[in-house]
Write an enzyme that holds these catalytic residues in place. Structure first.
Site, PDB file in Angstrom:
ATOM      1  N   ASP A   1      -1.948  10.741  -2.868  1.00 60.78           N
ATOM      2  CA  ASP A   1      -2.549   9.783  -3.894  1.00 60.78           C
ATOM      3  C   ASP A   1      -2.517  10.270  -5.245  1.00 60.78           C
ATOM      4  O   ASP A   1      -2.147   9.352  -6.044  1.00 60.78           O
ATOM      5  CB  ASP A   1      -3.624   8.780  -3.387  1.00 60.78           C
ATOM      6  CG  ASP A   1      -3.285   8.049  -2.239  1.00 60.78           C
ATOM      7  OD1 ASP A   1      -3.311   8.688  -1.099  1.00 60.78           O
ATOM      8  OD2 ASP A   1      -2.793   6.714  -2.276  1.00 60.78           O
TER       9      ASP A   1
ATOM     10  N   ARG B   1      -6.715  -0.562  -7.910  1.00 64.16           N
ATOM     11  CA  ARG B   1      -7.016   0.536  -6.946  1.00 64.16           C
ATOM     12  C   ARG B   1      -7.177   1.625  -7.726  1.00 64.16           C
ATOM     13  O   ARG B   1      -6.387   1.927  -8.797  1.00 64.16           O
ATOM     14  CB  ARG B   1      -6.176   0.739  -5.802  1.00 64.16           C
ATOM     15  CG  ARG B   1      -6.337  -0.431  -4.639  1.00 64.16           C
ATOM     16  CD  ARG B   1      -5.206  -0.151  -3.335  1.00 64.16           C
ATOM     17  NE  ARG B   1      -6.093   1.135  -2.402  1.00 64.16           N
ATOM     18  CZ  ARG B   1      -5.564   1.398  -1.364  1.00 64.16           C
ATOM     19  NH1 ARG B   1      -4.244   1.200  -1.042  1.00 64.16           N
ATOM     20  NH2 ARG B   1      -6.431   1.962  -0.502  1.00 64.16           N
TER      21      ARG B   1
ATOM     22  N   ARG C   1       0.897  -1.273  -0.137  1.00 66.97           N
ATOM     23  CA  ARG C   1      -0.157  -0.101  -0.048  1.00 66.97           C
ATOM     24  C   ARG C   1       1.008   1.267  -0.246  1.00 66.97           C
ATOM     25  O   ARG C   1       2.110   1.116   0.233  1.00 66.97           O
ATOM     26  CB  ARG C   1      -1.007   0.206   1.262  1.00 66.97           C
ATOM     27  CG  ARG C   1      -0.067  -0.131   2.626  1.00 66.97           C
ATOM     28  CD  ARG C   1      -0.687   0.568   3.843  1.00 66.97           C
ATOM     29  NE  ARG C   1      -0.813   2.056   3.442  1.00 66.97           N
ATOM     30  CZ  ARG C   1       0.506   2.575   3.546  1.00 66.97           C
ATOM     31  NH1 ARG C   1       1.700   2.314   4.025  1.00 66.97           N
ATOM     32  NH2 ARG C   1       0.463   3.845   3.643  1.00 66.97           N
ATOM     33  N   GLY C   2       0.213   2.432  -0.208  1.00 64.58           N
ATOM     34  CA  GLY C   2       1.029   3.812  -0.310  1.00 64.58           C
ATOM     35  C   GLY C   2       1.147   3.831  -1.919  1.00 64.58           C
ATOM     36  O   GLY C   2       1.614   2.996  -2.650  1.00 64.58           O
ATOM     37  N   ALA C   3       1.039   5.239  -2.290  1.00 67.45           N
ATOM     38  CA  ALA C   3       0.952   5.382  -3.776  1.00 67.45           C
ATOM     39  C   ALA C   3       2.135   4.823  -4.321  1.00 67.45           C
ATOM     40  O   ALA C   3       2.078   4.051  -5.384  1.00 67.45           O
ATOM     41  CB  ALA C   3       0.537   6.833  -3.952  1.00 67.45           C
TER      42      ALA C   3
ATOM     43  N   GLN D   1      -3.091   2.677   9.562  1.00 65.39           N
ATOM     44  CA  GLN D   1      -1.942   2.925   8.881  1.00 65.39           C
ATOM     45  C   GLN D   1      -1.059   3.550   9.874  1.00 65.39           C
ATOM     46  O   GLN D   1       0.288   3.430  10.005  1.00 65.39           O
ATOM     47  CB  GLN D   1      -1.916   3.291   7.630  1.00 65.39           C
ATOM     48  CG  GLN D   1      -2.618   2.638   6.280  1.00 65.39           C
ATOM     49  CD  GLN D   1      -3.944   2.794   6.438  1.00 65.39           C
ATOM     50  OE1 GLN D   1      -4.593   3.223   7.274  1.00 65.39           O
ATOM     51  NE2 GLN D   1      -4.625   2.409   4.992  1.00 65.39           N
TER      52      GLN D   1
ATOM     53  N   ASN E   1      -5.976  12.523  -0.660  1.00 67.90           N
ATOM     54  CA  ASN E   1      -5.170  11.469   0.218  1.00 67.90           C
ATOM     55  C   ASN E   1      -5.969  10.870   0.985  1.00 67.90           C
ATOM     56  O   ASN E   1      -7.148  10.893   1.184  1.00 67.90           O
ATOM     57  CB  ASN E   1      -4.206  12.608   1.014  1.00 67.90           C
ATOM     58  CG  ASN E   1      -3.076  12.019   1.657  1.00 67.90           C
ATOM     59  OD1 ASN E   1      -2.380  11.014   1.237  1.00 67.90           O
ATOM     60  ND2 ASN E   1      -2.843  12.128   2.986  1.00 67.90           N
ATOM     61  N   LYS E   2      -5.485  10.196   2.045  1.00 64.50           N
ATOM     62  CA  LYS E   2      -6.252   9.445   3.088  1.00 64.50           C
ATOM     63  C   LYS E   2      -7.257  10.291   3.564  1.00 64.50           C
ATOM     64  O   LYS E   2      -7.192  11.176   4.095  1.00 64.50           O
ATOM     65  CB  LYS E   2      -5.388   8.553   4.019  1.00 64.50           C
ATOM     66  CG  LYS E   2      -5.999   7.743   4.987  1.00 64.50           C
ATOM     67  CD  LYS E   2      -6.636   6.547   4.336  1.00 64.50           C
ATOM     68  CE  LYS E   2      -5.830   5.855   3.586  1.00 64.50           C
ATOM     69  NZ  LYS E   2      -6.462   4.664   2.928  1.00 64.50           N
TER      70      LYS E   2
HETATM   71  O1  MRU Z   1      -4.781   3.104   1.593  1.00 67.58           O
HETATM   72  P1  MRU Z   1      -3.384   3.600   1.715  1.00 67.58           P
HETATM   73  O2  MRU Z   1      -2.900   3.050   2.770  1.00 67.58           O
HETATM   74  O3  MRU Z   1      -2.886   3.092   0.213  1.00 67.58           O
HETATM   75  O4  MRU Z   1      -3.439   5.164   1.603  1.00 67.58           O
HETATM   76  C1  MRU Z   1      -1.870   5.781   1.512  1.00 67.58           C
HETATM   77  C2  MRU Z   1      -2.073   7.410   1.481  1.00 67.58           C
HETATM   78  O5  MRU Z   1      -3.160   7.778   1.654  1.00 67.58           O
HETATM   79  C3  MRU Z   1      -0.836   7.966   1.665  1.00 67.58           C
HETATM   80  O6  MRU Z   1      -0.621   9.143   2.311  1.00 67.58           O
HETATM   81  C4  MRU Z   1      -0.423   8.156   0.168  1.00 67.58           C
HETATM   82  O7  MRU Z   1      -0.472   7.116  -0.612  1.00 67.58           O
HETATM   83  C5  MRU Z   1       0.905   8.878  -0.010  1.00 67.58           C
HETATM   84  S1  MRU Z   1       2.202   7.520   0.384  1.00 67.58           S
HETATM   85  C6  MRU Z   1       3.528   8.154   0.198  1.00 67.58           C
END
Ligand code: MRU
Length: 329
Positions: free
Chosen positions: A225, A81, A44-46, A184, A235-236
């Site tokens: 993201d 995703r 996970r994470g962009a 997270q 973002n999240k």
């Molecule tokens: O659902 P996730 O855990 O993949 O969401 C991640 C985020 O929202 C992060 O803030 C984003 O991807 C930046 S990560 C460097």
């Protein structure tokens, strides 16, 4: 240790669903395994899902099947995703080599992985310089979700900026939101800050705006993201309230993201698809059901922070000021 890597004939990745209790590597040997890992947030994470998508295309190409089949597998990876643009970006870049053969596809995927490391190190340094410019002395940072090495191949984006600042002795304290429903922040960011030796306090998501309002925070630092052409930031879920609170308190709201997260083709946040996840994630806490039987939930995984609340987007190559009307495109 890299969060995700190529291991000669398959992909290896830290299973982030098991952290912080257990550090276990997953072996991803085909496209289905990569899609499953991305879908259940084991990867996970962009930036990390972008790298996984690129390596997934390489796995498809190595089967020896024809380019048309590889293209259809790439389409499935792209759809794993919807919100983080890094996934489609990486898949498309690697897929562009499909007619040159499997080795060329793999070389492109590995080059993308290596580029992620250098981009995030550059972003860390540029972000730290920006923070030094905006705030004097050791800073108190508020952050959300996990944007560390675990969200990338190494180093991190917003937490990479914290890492760079910490190396200069410039981090006083980090407030980290626990980041419901999948925690997270509590599971991953706390783990990484502990490893780095950065002083931190976990807070419940609802506490963020009042922690900022009470003057306990100098700067909000988050990842992204997808950043639309006008500077709107996906973002999240839970990022937007922090931006509102930062604006009200008059402190900077900074988004740290590599250039690969900027989406010039999407005009604004209204055109970004927000992933909706299983309501069951909200109806439970830590895997134990917390809501009454029959309760319904709505589970958007991301929110949009409008450009006028974004003091700066710092990337590996530049600083953009959306709140001043600067566009990313
Ligand atoms: O659902 P996730 O855990 O993949 O969401 C991640 C985020 O929202 C992060 O803030 C984003 O991807 C930046 S990560 C460097």
């Amino acid at each position: 240790m890299r969060t995700i890597d190529w291991a000669g004939d398959h992909v290896v990745a830290v299973d982030q669903t098991l952290l912080p209790g257990e550090v276990r590597m997953l072996a991803l040997c085909d496209v289905d395994a990569v899609i499953d890992a991305i879908g259940r947030l084991a990867v996970r994470g962009a930036p990390a899902i972008g790298v996984a998508g690129g390596l997934g295309v390489a796995l498809a190409a190595r089967t020896g099947r024809d380019p048309e089949w590889v293209r259809s597998e790439a389409a499935r990876l792209r759809a794993a995703r919807p919100t983080a643009v890094n996934l489609a970006w990486a898949v498309d870049r690697v897929l562009a080599h499909v007619d040159e053969g499997a080795e060329a596809v793999l070389d492109a995927a590995v080059a993308l992985l290596e580029a992620d490391i250098s981009a995030n190190r550059a972003l860390g340094a540029r972000g730290a310089a920006l923070v030094r410019e905006l705030v004097a002395g050791p800073v108190a940072v508020h952050t959300h979700c996990n944007t560390g090495a675990l969200a990338c191949v190494e180093w991190g984006t917003a937490l990479g900026v914290v890492r760079s600042l910490h190396q200069e002795g410039l981090v006083r304290l980090v407030f980290a939101d626990e980041t419901r429903p999948l925690l997270q922040g509590a599971r991953l960011t706390a783990f990484e800050l502990g490893e780095m030796g950065v002083p931190y306090r976990l807070v419940v998501d609802g506490a963020g705006p009042s922690v900022i309002a009470r003057g306990l925070v100098d700067i909000v630092l988050v990842g992204a993201d997808r950043v639309a052409a006008n500077g709107d930031v996906a973002n999240k879920i839970g990022t937007y309230p922090l931006a509102l609170a930062a604006a009200r308190a008059g402190i900077p709201f900074i988004v740290a993201a590599p250039e690969s997260t900027l989406d010039r083709a999407t005009p604004d946040g209204a055109h970004i698809t927000i992933e909706e996840r299983d309501p069951g994630e909200v109806l439970a806490f830590g895997g134990v059901r917390s809501a009454p039987v029959g309760a319904l939930a709505y589970n958007p995984a991301f929110d949009i922070t409008p450009a006028d609340l974004v003091t700066a987007v710092v990337t590996d190559t530049r600083v953009i000021r959306p709140a001043r009307g600067e566009r990313v495109a």
